[in-house]
Structure formats: C-alpha cells, structure tokens
Scaffold this motif. Structure first.
Motif, short mmCIF file in Angstrom:
data_model
loop_
_atom_site.label_atom_id
_atom_site.label_comp_id
_atom_site.label_asym_id
_atom_site.label_seq_id
_atom_site.Cartn_x
_atom_site.Cartn_y
_atom_site.Cartn_z
N VAL A 126 32.57 23.27 53.73
CA VAL A 126 33.25 21.99 53.95
C VAL A 126 32.28 20.84 53.66
O VAL A 126 32.64 19.84 53.02
CB VAL A 126 33.80 21.90 55.40
CG1 VAL A 126 34.43 20.54 55.66
CG2 VAL A 126 34.82 23.00 55.64
N ALA A 127 31.04 21.02 54.11
CA ALA A 127 30.05 19.96 53.95
C ALA A 127 29.76 19.64 52.49
O ALA A 127 29.38 18.53 52.15
CB ALA A 127 28.76 20.34 54.67
N LEU A 128 29.97 20.64 51.59
CA LEU A 128 29.74 20.40 50.16
C LEU A 128 30.69 19.34 49.63
O LEU A 128 30.43 18.70 48.61
CB LEU A 128 29.93 21.71 49.38
CG LEU A 128 28.75 22.66 49.38
CD1 LEU A 128 29.13 23.97 48.71
CD2 LEU A 128 27.55 22.05 48.66
N LYS A 129 31.83 19.18 50.32
CA LYS A 129 32.83 18.20 49.87
C LYS A 129 32.54 16.81 50.43
O LYS A 129 33.28 15.87 50.17
CB LYS A 129 34.23 18.66 50.31
CG LYS A 129 34.67 19.97 49.67
CD LYS A 129 36.13 20.27 50.01
CE LYS A 129 36.67 21.44 49.22
NZ LYS A 129 36.09 22.72 49.59
N PHE A 130 31.49 16.69 51.24
CA PHE A 130 31.18 15.40 51.86
C PHE A 130 30.62 14.40 50.84
O PHE A 130 29.76 14.76 50.03
CB PHE A 130 30.15 15.59 52.99
CG PHE A 130 30.76 15.94 54.32
CD1 PHE A 130 31.85 16.80 54.40
CD2 PHE A 130 30.26 15.42 55.49
CE1 PHE A 130 32.41 17.13 55.62
CE2 PHE A 130 30.81 15.74 56.72
CZ PHE A 130 31.88 16.60 56.78
N SER A 131 31.10 13.17 50.93
CA SER A 131 30.55 12.09 50.09
C SER A 131 29.45 11.39 50.90
O SER A 131 29.33 11.61 52.11
CB SER A 131 31.66 11.11 49.75
OG SER A 131 32.06 10.43 50.92
N PRO A 132 28.66 10.52 50.24
CA PRO A 132 27.62 9.79 51.02
C PRO A 132 28.22 9.04 52.21
O PRO A 132 27.62 9.01 53.29
CB PRO A 132 27.04 8.82 49.99
CG PRO A 132 27.25 9.48 48.68
CD PRO A 132 28.54 10.24 48.80
N MET A 133 29.42 8.44 52.03
CA MET A 133 30.03 7.71 53.15
C MET A 133 30.37 8.66 54.30
O MET A 133 30.23 8.31 55.47
CB MET A 133 31.29 6.98 52.65
CG MET A 133 31.98 6.12 53.68
SD MET A 133 30.87 5.13 54.70
CE MET A 133 30.89 3.56 53.93
N ASP A 134 30.79 9.90 53.96
CA ASP A 134 31.11 10.88 55.01
C ASP A 134 29.86 11.22 55.82
O ASP A 134 29.93 11.34 57.04
CB ASP A 134 31.69 12.17 54.39
CG ASP A 134 32.98 11.89 53.64
OD1 ASP A 134 33.65 10.91 54.00
OD2 ASP A 134 33.29 12.64 52.71
N TYR A 135 28.75 11.38 55.12
CA TYR A 135 27.50 11.66 55.84
C TYR A 135 27.14 10.51 56.77
O TYR A 135 26.75 10.71 57.91
CB TYR A 135 26.35 11.91 54.85
CG TYR A 135 26.27 13.34 54.42
CD1 TYR A 135 25.85 14.32 55.31
CD2 TYR A 135 26.65 13.74 53.15
CE1 TYR A 135 25.79 15.64 54.94
CE2 TYR A 135 26.60 15.07 52.77
CZ TYR A 135 26.17 16.01 53.67
OH TYR A 135 26.12 17.33 53.32
N PHE A 136 27.30 9.31 56.24
CA PHE A 136 26.98 8.14 57.05
C PHE A 136 27.89 8.11 58.29
O PHE A 136 27.42 7.93 59.43
CB PHE A 136 27.17 6.85 56.23
CG PHE A 136 27.09 5.60 57.06
CD1 PHE A 136 25.87 5.11 57.49
CD2 PHE A 136 28.25 4.93 57.44
CE1 PHE A 136 25.81 3.98 58.28
CE2 PHE A 136 28.19 3.79 58.23
CZ PHE A 136 26.96 3.31 58.66
N LEU A 137 29.18 8.33 58.06
CA LEU A 137 30.14 8.25 59.18
C LEU A 137 29.93 9.38 60.18
O LEU A 137 30.08 9.18 61.39
CB LEU A 137 31.58 8.27 58.65
CG LEU A 137 32.03 7.00 57.92
CD1 LEU A 137 33.44 7.18 57.37
CD2 LEU A 137 31.99 5.79 58.84
N LEU A 138 29.58 10.56 59.67
CA LEU A 138 29.37 11.69 60.59
C LEU A 138 28.16 11.40 61.50
O LEU A 138 28.22 11.64 62.71
CB LEU A 138 29.14 12.98 59.79
CG LEU A 138 29.09 14.24 60.65
CD1 LEU A 138 30.45 14.54 61.27
CD2 LEU A 138 28.64 15.43 59.85
N ALA A 139 27.11 10.87 60.89
CA ALA A 139 25.93 10.51 61.70
C ALA A 139 26.30 9.41 62.69
O ALA A 139 25.89 9.44 63.86
CB ALA A 139 24.79 10.07 60.79
#
Lengths: 159, 498
Positions: free
Chosen positions: B135-148
């Motif tokens: 699932v994480a492979l589908k993450f965009s930079p914004m997703d990483y930012f939002l998850l953090a």
C-alpha cells in the motif's frame, strides 16, 4: 489604575498566559526569520524555498499560542489558577543541572575519570547519601567500570 | 513461508542470542526501576551501539524494548509505581492483588500474558508488513507528509493533557529538525552562524536529553526517591488456570497490535482501551476490577506488549514510528545507513529477519526472566534513587558524546534535558517532540516535493489533495483535530446525553 495593575499581575501569573506569550514570541520570530531570509537572500520560488516549511510552522505555532492565551483568559475568569500540587523540589533539580554543567566543563580540564569521580561524590552527597565509604566506593568503581566497559571493551570514545 | 528458515537461523546464532540476552537483562532492570525508562535506555544504546555491526545493535535494542515494556509491570505490581507509562493500567489490579499477598500470582499472569502479547505482535508484524509496504508504494509525497502529520496530531492528542500543548511540543520538535543545511537546496537554516549546527541537531543527544537527563531532573524534583516493596511469597499458580484466559487475550492482543500500528499511539492507550474492553466483556471477574482482578492484568499486559510488533509495522513499511521507542529505533536505522520505507522489506530482508528474530528471542527471554528472575528483583527496584540518578547522569554524558565524539553534543544534551524538564513540569509531553525531530526532515522535503509536483499540474488543489489515500488521511487528520477541540467535544457530549 491600581485595579488594572492588579488584574494584569494576576493575568500574568496564569501559566497558560506565560506560555502563550512565549510561544507567540517564538512564532513571530520564526515568521520574521523565514520571511526575511526568503525575500532577502534566496532567489527561489516559495514552492522550493527552504523557508516555506518554517513559515507554516510559525503560523501554526502562532495559532496554537493564541489558543493557549484564550485558555489562560478563560482560566483567569473562572479562577482555576494557582492550584499548585505538592511541594516542588525544582531547586534541587536546578542544582543537579548546574553540577552536570560543571562536570561538563571540568572534563575538558581534568579528563574523564577524575571529573566523573568528583561529580559523583558531590551529587551523592547533595542528594542525601551520608555513608562516606559507600560514596567513595561507588564513585571510584563507577568511574573505572564505565571507563573499562565503554573505552576498553565497547570501544566507545569517552569525553 | 520463505522467511521462516532465515528468521529461525538466528535462534542458533550464539552471538546474536547473547546480544538479545544482554539487552533483555538490561531491559528487565531498566523497565522495572521507576525513573529509568525503556526510551531512555534505547536512546543511550543508540550511541553505545553506534560503532557496532547492525545485527548486534538491533539484537540488543530489541531485547531492551521487549523485556523493558514487560518489566514496567514489576514495579507497578510491587510498589504501585509503574516502571513504564504503558504499565499504568496494570497498577489498578496488580498492586491490589499484591497487597493481598498474591504478588507471585500477579507476576506470573503478567509474565505469561506479556509473552503472549509480544509473540502475537511479532507474528502480526511478520504477516502485515508486506501488505502495508505494498500500500505504501502507492503513497505520494503529500501522503507521506500527511501520514507523518497524522502521527504528530495523534501523539499530541494522546500524550498531553491539553491538545494544544501536545501540538506545540510537536511544532517545537519540527523547528529543531529543520536546523542545519537544507537537504533540497543546500541552504543553512536556523544555524545562527554556529558551525556545529550545520550538520543539524543530532538525534541521539536530543533523545538522551529529552528522555534521560530530563527524567533525572524530574525524579529529583518530585522527591520520590524510594518506595515500599510488597513481599513476594511463592505460591502455587497452576498454568492451567493461567491459560484459561488465552482465548480472550487474543482479542486484547489484536487491540494492542492495531493501536500500536497507529502512528503516534502506543502502549498506554492500548492497555487503557483493552482494560475498558475487559470491564465490558468479562461479566464475572475473579474479584471486581480494581480490587485485584487477574482479568485486568491480562488485558493491560497483553495489549501493551502486543503494541511492540504493531508499532514496528509503520516504522518498517512507511518510516513512520508508532511510538517514542520506535522513533529512537528508527534513528538506529539511520545511524547504520539503513532507510526503512516501502522498499525496505525487498532491499533489506536480512534486517527485517533480524528484527523478527530479535523480538521473538527476546520474548522467550521475557518468559524465562519473568518466571525465574522477576520474583527476586524486588531489592533492585528499590535501589535508592540518590545512588542511581548521578550514575545515570554520567551515562547520559557518555551517550551524548559517543555518537559524534563532540563536546558540543553534550551541551545539546543538556539543552534538551532542561527543555524537556520544563516542558514536562508544565504538562507538555516530550513524545510529540521526539517524533517530530525524527520525522521533520522527511515532512519538509515531501511537503515541498508535493507542492512542486502539484504546481506543474493544471488543477493545483486536485493534484495535491485529490487522490483517495490523501483524502482518507485528510479526513483522519480533520477528525483527530476536531475531536480535540473543546467546543466540538461539548457538542458531541450534549448530543450523546440527549
């Protein structure tokens, strides 16, 4: 005028107000720092600027500090202030902190082992240990064991 | 199961098992002594294991982590002071049971169900980390930012008494994480002309200061130097009686693993929720809850130990730590040149095996040490703090110095120590700050990358927030923030009363 002064003094005693003011100041300084550095020295668009994220943090911190201030005003109104719990021994903590700073400075002058022995003796005595034989034994053994364990066995460089 | 043999090969590696044992022994004492914490020990270990090979470092740290979380319950049961925050709930029934002269029974239940929870958590980690990585492979930079960002809001809401204070602590951590040369354009930020700050604030001295030195100052200022230990009289506690709660413990373990996997949540929340569930589910406890019910101990201890495996899932698959200790473990990875994330399992399968093997071997040591050594540990729990704290102070200095061999880092450690002390004194948790220091660099670079990518699209906002994962994360963040705003809380409670 005196009533105003009294009100102000009461207000400033509320911890949320003190903290809110401090963090608001931090937010303002960070905001100015980000704007000055971006506009003054960087020829980049905001989207690439290293000061974009600090700017956002400053805005968020500003909003949160205002919420802390609001809470402080609310507390002052409902007189929830001043309920200090238990006896604070913060002065003891500050003394230990100062001992640690002296230890840090002494290490540069007299090296690790003597500085550690001195720091431990002073701290044990200050925290209430009165058995001198124990203080001596623990200070010496800790300094040498730590030196042997870290420097000799684990190859961790010591100060 | 292709990993099976690779993981169990470590069970036969004497050197590896020795390092796990050493870590487990350290964890047993550190966790059990109130005033010393697993976070503190792990932070110190990062600097000590800096020059070690990665497998030995991780083996030791897994031993400390697993056994340290368990042994927090020992002082909770014997002196009513939890050795770790995740054992707070254990005091509710553990100490009353010990006060009735059944301390041995309480310890035995604690040991067995901590073991069950730990093993469950690591098995969950084994099976879930791959799907989560996919699932994480589908993450965009914004997703990483939002998850953090979601992690920071969660930890801010759960660890501080006041949500604003939790978030402020996280923002301060983010500011500290930005100090140094910017990784995208190479400009020095917030260094104020200090050469030593150009490489940024090292994680190790910051963590040692926030968790180690500030803890020393806190214990001294609380003045709570000694505790009275409940006597342990050995009694017969049949394994058959202990294991009859095994089925329900699986439910608590599931709660613990899921809560552990939420970025920012951790053992204290998991044990609290599991305990409240136990109160609802178990209609006829051995004695009423709060008066020494073993069912309460089982719920709390299974859940908080299952959290360990859960917290490692987002750390390995997304590089987002689940709690403060995994934030420190993440820094161990960085120190050793490893980069956790969606590709971690594929690029470094051996490291994943080491973590699994380390955790499972540590859980076996938990069982052995818990049954054999824990009942004899009561004397160690009451080592006078006036003796212990100065020695820990020396270790903090060594820990801070050892990571870069710079006296400047010792100064940084003192700065974070005194900052952590004042923050904690004023009810600001240092956990959000820790997570923010670790995650800040990643958040900054992903945020700017996301803005850059979106600005080249025709619909800026759509490109930034239009993806399903992004929308889900945004909703989660809005719910977390909204549910912590007092006005919203009042509306919901009024609606509930109606």
């Amino acid at each position: 005028m005196k009533a105003h002064d009294r009100d102000f003094r009461e207000l400033i005693k509320v911890s949320e107000i003190q903290e809110g003011l401090l963090f608001f100041l931090c937010a303002a300084l960070l905001l100015v720092y980000s704007l000055v550095n971006h506009l003054g020295s960087i020829s980049l668009e905001w989207k690439l600027s290293p000061y974009l994220f600090p700017l956002l943090i400053a805005i968020c911190l500003g909003v949160l500090s205002v919420s802390l201030l609001a809470e402080g005003f609310r507390k002052k109104g409902t007189e929830e202030v001043g309920a200090k719990k238990g006896v604070s021994l913060w002065k003891r903590s500050i003394c230990i902190f100062l001992f640690a700073i002296c230890y840090f400075l002494l290490m540069n002058l007299i090296t690790f082992i003597p500085a550690t022995i001195l720091f431990l003796i002073v701290s044990f005595l200050y925290l209430g240990e009165r058995r001198l034989w124990l203080i001596g034994a623990l200070s010496l053994s800790t300094a040498f064991i730590v030196y042997f364990l870290f420097d000799v066995m684990l190859h961790v460089m010591l100060p | 199961m292709p990993d099976f043999m690779s993981v169990f090969a470590y069970f036969l590696d004497i050197r590896f098992v020795f390092f796990v044992l050493a870590g487990s022994l350290a964890g047993l004492f550190v966790g059990a002594i109130p005033g010393l914490s697993v976070s503190m020990a792990t932070a110190l270990l990062v600097s000590i294991t800096y020059s070690w090979d990665t497998s030995s470092a991780l083996a030791t740290i897994m031993g400390v982590y697993v056994v340290g979380v368990f042994s927090g319950a020992l002082s909770a049961i014997l002196i009513n002071i939890p050795g770790a925050p995740s054992s707070v709930v254990t005091t509710l029934d553990g100490f009353p049971l010990a006060s009735k002269g059944e301390a041995y029974k309480a310890l035995k239940y604690t040991t067995v169900y901590s073991f069950v929870g730990t093993v469950f958590g690591f098995v969950a980690l084994w099976f879930l980390v791959r799907p989560v990585s996919m699932v994480a492979l589908k993450f965009s930079p914004m997703d990483y930012f939002l998850l953090a960002f979601f992690g920071l809001t969660t930890v801010g809401s759960l660890t501080a008494k006041n949500f604003s204070k939790g978030l402020i602590s996280a923002l301060l951590g983010l500011i500290f994480s930005l100090v140094g040369i910017d990784s995208v354009v190479g400009t020095a930020r917030l260094t104020f002309g200090l050469y030593d700050l150009q490489a940024g604030i090292s994680i190790v001295p910051a963590l040692v200061g926030l968790f180690g030195f500030s803890e020393i100052l806190m214990v001294i200022s609380d003045g709570n130097f000694d505790g009275e230990v409940t006597k342990i009289a050995k009694s017969v506690v049949r394994m058959k009686d202990i294991l009859k709660h095994f089925a329900i413990s699986m439910y608590y373990a599931t709660i613990g693993t899921l809560i552990g996997a939420l970025p920012g949540a951790g053992g204290p929340v998991a044990s609290f929720i599991a305990y409240s569930q136990a109160k609802k589910i178990v209609k006829n406890p051995s004695v009423p809850f709060g008066e020494g019910a073993v069912e309460g101990i089982i719920a709390s201890e299974t859940a908080n130990n299952a959290c360990i495996g859960g917290a490692l899932i987002p750390m390995l698959a997304l590089a987002i730590p689940g709690d403060a200790v995994t934030a420190i473990i993440l820094s161990v990875f960085y120190v050793h040149g490893l980069r956790p994330g969606p590709m971690f399992i594929k690029t470094s399968p051996d490291m994943f095996h080491i973590i699994l093997a380390g955790g499972l071997i540590a859980s076996m040591f938990l069982l052995i040490l818990g049954l054999l050594v824990a009942p004899r540990i009561s004397k160690v729990i009451t080592v006078p703090k006036r003796i212990l704290l100065p020695i820990v102070g020396v270790l903090c200095v060594i820990g801070a110095f050892a990571c870069n061999n710079r006296m400047f880092d010792v100064g940084l450690m003192f700065f974070f120590g005194i900052l952590g002390y004042f923050l904690r004194k004023r009810d600001y948790s240092v956990a959000p700050m820790t997570l923010a220091i670790v995650l800040g660099g990643m958040m900054d670079s992903n945020f700017r990358r996301a803005i850059s990518l979106a600005s080249s699209e025709s619909h800026f906002m759509g490109a930034l927030f239009g993806r399903p994962i992004t929308i889900v994360l945004l909703i989660l963040i809005v719910i977390t923030i909204a549910s912590n705003i007092p006005a919203v809380k009042r509306i919901f409670s009024a609606a509930g009363n109606r």
